[in-house]
Design an enzyme around this catalytic site. Structure first.
Site, short mmCIF file in Angstrom:
data_model
loop_
_atom_site.label_atom_id
_atom_site.label_comp_id
_atom_site.label_asym_id
_atom_site.label_seq_id
_atom_site.Cartn_x
_atom_site.Cartn_y
_atom_site.Cartn_z
N VAL A 1 -30.15 -26.69 12.83
CA VAL A 1 -30.46 -26.52 14.26
C VAL A 1 -29.24 -26.76 15.16
O VAL A 1 -29.31 -26.53 16.36
CB VAL A 1 -31.64 -27.40 14.72
N LYS B 1 -28.46 -30.68 3.82
CA LYS B 1 -29.44 -30.73 2.72
C LYS B 1 -28.86 -30.10 1.45
O LYS B 1 -29.23 -30.47 0.34
CB LYS B 1 -30.74 -30.04 3.15
N TYR C 1 -35.67 -21.86 7.03
CA TYR C 1 -36.93 -22.25 7.67
C TYR C 1 -38.04 -21.24 7.33
O TYR C 1 -38.03 -20.71 6.22
CB TYR C 1 -36.73 -22.39 9.19
N SER D 1 -29.22 -29.51 9.31
CA SER D 1 -29.93 -29.29 8.04
C SER D 1 -29.06 -28.77 6.90
O SER D 1 -29.49 -28.81 5.75
CB SER D 1 -31.05 -28.28 8.26
N TYR E 1 -29.88 -40.29 6.05
CA TYR E 1 -30.22 -38.91 6.39
C TYR E 1 -29.72 -38.56 7.79
O TYR E 1 -29.10 -37.51 7.99
CB TYR E 1 -31.75 -38.71 6.28
#
Ligand code: GLU
Length: 319
Positions: free
Chosen positions: A272, A81, A254, A78, A202
């Site tokens: 993660v 991002k 998160y 992640s 992605y």
């Protein structure tokens, strides 16, 4: 005021106190790895060593500190991002990005589609899967994967960043939820590129291999207002960096983002794969500990950062 001056001096000189605090943080982090669990919903991630922990600090005077598994390669997950958002702002601009994705914390799991379907047509923010996938769709017809990798290498000062083929395959094979998200976005008429092409880009971005050291460099560029302190080059526009930092602060950890903001108080993004990038005042901190807490954050990295922030007074709202 006195405290701030004292901190700045410590950071500039990299005092024994700073070294001691990082060393303590490393041992605190390592001791907590046993309480976490390695992610397994992407099968390849389950192969990581749950006891691994690495910590790398880089400050804007060129000082660095490193501990443990700071050179181990792992998948960015992640944290990509942040790279995707910086690229969208660079190539599409602020309006060209936020006409397509919102800037609100969702309070839901990173891969949730609940609110997207119930309350909104646009994803809540670029730090959750739906928002990152939507943001990737702004780039899919504009930049190649290789161009995005080059941008990631530049931000992370790491020419060793490549696609981890095994993680990519695993991600691709187990990515049905992300496919559901991309097709939901398409069904709402908001996706800006072909769904398969978008979700594939992605998956690839999540599968880039980084180290704690590369994340520290990324954190430092962000902390330093978008300028690479080594080359003096501007890599992200100042107004875009402010946006990236704000969204990292409010949405980067998160469903623990609020508590992390209170306890640690620096812009951060976790993945993660066990990575954590922190853009602390005057320094970038990269951490790697694949044993995760129930929120999906590296348990060791969070514990370490709590210690570092408290002892060095790094909370950005301590003014
Ligand atoms: N590739 C992962 C996914 O999309 C990234 C998740 C994460 O690190 O939060 O499920």
């Amino acid at each position: 005021m006195e405290k701030e001056t004292e901190n700045k001096n410590n950071i500039t000189a990299l005092s024994a106190n700073v070294e001691r605090v990082f060393s303590e943080a490393y041992y605190i982090g390592r001791a907590s790895t046993a309480k976490g669990v390695v992610a397994s919903y992407i099968p390849e991630l389950a192969k990581a060593d749950p006891t691994a922990f690495g910590l790398f600090m880089l400050d804007n005077n060129g000082n660095s500190l490193c501990f443990g598994d700071f050179e181990t390669r792992f998948s960015i997950q992640s944290i990509c991002k942040v790279v995707i958002l910086a690229a969208a702002l660079k190539y599409r601009g602020f309006r060209g990005t936020f006409d397509h994705v919102m800037m609100e914390p969702s309070g839901d799991a990173f891969n949730s589609i609940l609110k997207l379907d119930m309350r909104s047509n646009l994803p809540f923010n670029p730090m959750i899967n739906a928002g990152a996938i939507q943001t990737v769709s702004l780039l899919a017809d504009l930049l190649s994967f290789d161009e995005l990798v080059s941008f990631a290498r530049e931000l992370c000062h790491d020419e060793g960043i490549v696609l981890d083929e095994a993680v990519y395959k695993s991600e691709f094979d187990s990515g049905d939820r992300n496919r559901a998200i991309v097709y939901l976005l398409k069904s709402k008429g908001v996706l800006m590129a072909d769904p398969d092409k978008t979700v594939d880009l992605y998956f690839k971005m999540c599968s880039l291999s980084v180290t704690a050291r590369s994340l520290a460099s990324l954190g430092l560029v962000i902390s330093n207002g978008g300028i690479d302190p080594v080359s003096g080059m501007r890599l992200i526009e100042a107004e875009h960096v402010r946006t990236v930092k704000s969204l990292m602060f409010t949405c980067g950890m998160y469903d623990f983002s609020g508590e992390f903001g209170v306890r640690v108080g620096v812009p951060a993004k976790s993945g993660v794969g066990g990575g954590l990038v922190c853009a602390a005042p005057g320094m970038g901190i990269g951490l790697y500990g694949p044993a995760l807490d129930p929120f999906g954050n590296s348990i060791a990295a969070v514990k370490s950062m709590e210690h570092i922030s408290e002892k060095l007074g790094l909370h950005v709202f301590d003014y």
